[in-house]
Design an enzyme around this catalytic site. Structure first.
Site, PDB file in Angstrom:
ATOM      1  N   ASP A 133       1.020  -1.172  -0.096  1.00  0.00           N
ATOM      2  CA  ASP A 133      -0.019  -0.001   0.094  1.00  0.00           C
ATOM      3  C   ASP A 133       0.993   1.097   0.002  1.00  0.00           C
ATOM      4  O   ASP A 133       1.702   1.405   0.962  1.00  0.00           O
ATOM      5  CB  ASP A 133      -0.817  -0.093   1.198  1.00  0.00           C
ATOM      6  CG  ASP A 133      -1.835   1.159   1.249  1.00  0.00           C
ATOM      7  OD1 ASP A 133      -1.531   2.173   0.350  1.00  0.00           O
ATOM      8  OD2 ASP A 133      -2.903   1.000   2.123  1.00  0.00           O
ATOM      9  N   VAL A 134       0.876   2.037  -0.920  1.00  0.00           N
ATOM     10  CA  VAL A 134       1.753   3.239  -1.008  1.00  0.00           C
ATOM     11  C   VAL A 134       1.491   4.226   0.137  1.00  0.00           C
ATOM     12  O   VAL A 134       2.349   4.959   0.569  1.00  0.00           O
ATOM     13  CB  VAL A 134       1.299   4.061  -2.298  1.00  0.00           C
ATOM     14  CG1 VAL A 134       1.744   3.186  -3.578  1.00  0.00           C
ATOM     15  CG2 VAL A 134       0.108   4.471  -2.429  1.00  0.00           C
ATOM     16  N   TYR A 182      -9.688  16.507  -2.090  1.00  0.00           N
ATOM     17  CA  TYR A 182      -9.130  15.823  -3.484  1.00  0.00           C
ATOM     18  C   TYR A 182      -8.685  16.967  -4.253  1.00  0.00           C
ATOM     19  O   TYR A 182      -7.369  16.661  -4.776  1.00  0.00           O
ATOM     20  CB  TYR A 182     -10.468  15.123  -4.258  1.00  0.00           C
ATOM     21  CG  TYR A 182     -10.136  14.569  -5.492  1.00  0.00           C
ATOM     22  CD1 TYR A 182      -9.271  13.414  -5.472  1.00  0.00           C
ATOM     23  CD2 TYR A 182     -10.611  15.052  -6.724  1.00  0.00           C
ATOM     24  CE1 TYR A 182      -8.940  12.935  -6.730  1.00  0.00           C
ATOM     25  CE2 TYR A 182     -10.076  14.526  -7.921  1.00  0.00           C
ATOM     26  CZ  TYR A 182      -9.107  13.611  -8.000  1.00  0.00           C
ATOM     27  OH  TYR A 182      -8.583  12.906  -9.160  1.00  0.00           O
TER      28      TYR A 182
END
Length: 251
Positions: free
Chosen positions: A60-61, A153
């Site tokens: 998982d980054v 976002y």
């Protein structure tokens, strides 16, 4: 010898299409993602259909330790990475600032911003040692404009834009190319993830016009990555014909 590309978030959408496109052109692929079963299935498909070497790495980054454990000590045969595509990213929720979920904000920042930084930092020594390489960061039209209920976002993608420009400057002495590609509306798993599995809402996003497809972006990434050594696309905004920017669509 075949060139080598590393793609994060390779199990679906843009990442999968990019892997398939480069594999078809006989590039060896390092593919990463959280879903180990999908990752290994894709690796098998690429090997069988294209006769290339594939190294699947499940992590998982968002997890700094996992990133550096996986990438800081790549096998010798895989250390000459020609192109890094920082594709892993997501949107979660579409809520007004006061109603937004803090967990959504943290996941977007940890994936879209910190994940990109971790992966790039881990991979850079392989490129700086060779004075050669190309980093391609997948952003968004949300990197250029802020729209209603996009808050964190949009902020995360603005960060990708700024980081890409900073990389371009800082890496000049190392002869490393940096390209930011900012897609508009594209029909992938993006909206399903953003609306947390609500298929009706996800489909509504693309009603009334023909959006980009994952393959469109894969073709652009391939074009940018295969230009002559002295040519570097720094920044590219890509939309479908019906979309002018984050606000204007012809439906």
């Amino acid at each position: 010898m075949n060139k080598t590309i590393l793609i994060t978030g390779a199990t679906s959408g843009f990442g999968k299409a990019i892997a398939e496109t480069f594999a078809a052109a006989k590039w060896n692929c390092i593919i990463t993602g959280r879903r180990k079963d999908r990752l290994e299935a894709l690796a098998d498909t690429l090997r069988i259909h294209h006769g290339i070497e594939v190294l699947p790495l499940a992590f998982d980054v968002q997890n700094r330790q996992e990133v550096f454990d996986a990438l800081s000590n790549l096998p010798d045969a895989w250390q000459s990475v020609d192109v890094l595509v920082n594709n892993a990213g997501l949107a979660l929720g579409r809520d007004s600032f006061e109603n937004a979920d803090l967990n959504d904000w943290e996941t977007m920042i940890d994936t879209n911003v910190k994940g990109l930084l971790y992966v790039t930092k881990a991979m850079l020594p392989y490129m700086t040692d060779r004075k050669k390489g190309h980093i391609i960061n997948l952003g968004s039209t949300a990197a250029k404009e802020v729209y209603k209920e996009g808050n964190a976002y949009c902020a995360s993608k603005h960060a990708v834009d700024a980081i890409s420009r900073a990389m371009r400057v800082d890496l000049l002495p190392h002869k490393i190319k940096v390209t930011a590609i900012h897609p508009g509306a594209a029909e992938t798993e993006f909206s399903m993830v953003r609306f947390k599995g609500d298929e009706t809402k996800a489909k509504q996003v693309y009603e009334g016009f023909e959006p980009l497809r994952a393959q469109d972006i894969a073709d652009i990434v391939y074009y940018a990555a295969t230009l002559p050594n002295h040519v570097c696309i720094n920044d590219l905004v890509v939309t479908c014909l019906a979309q002018a920017n984050s606000f204007y669509f012809q439906k």
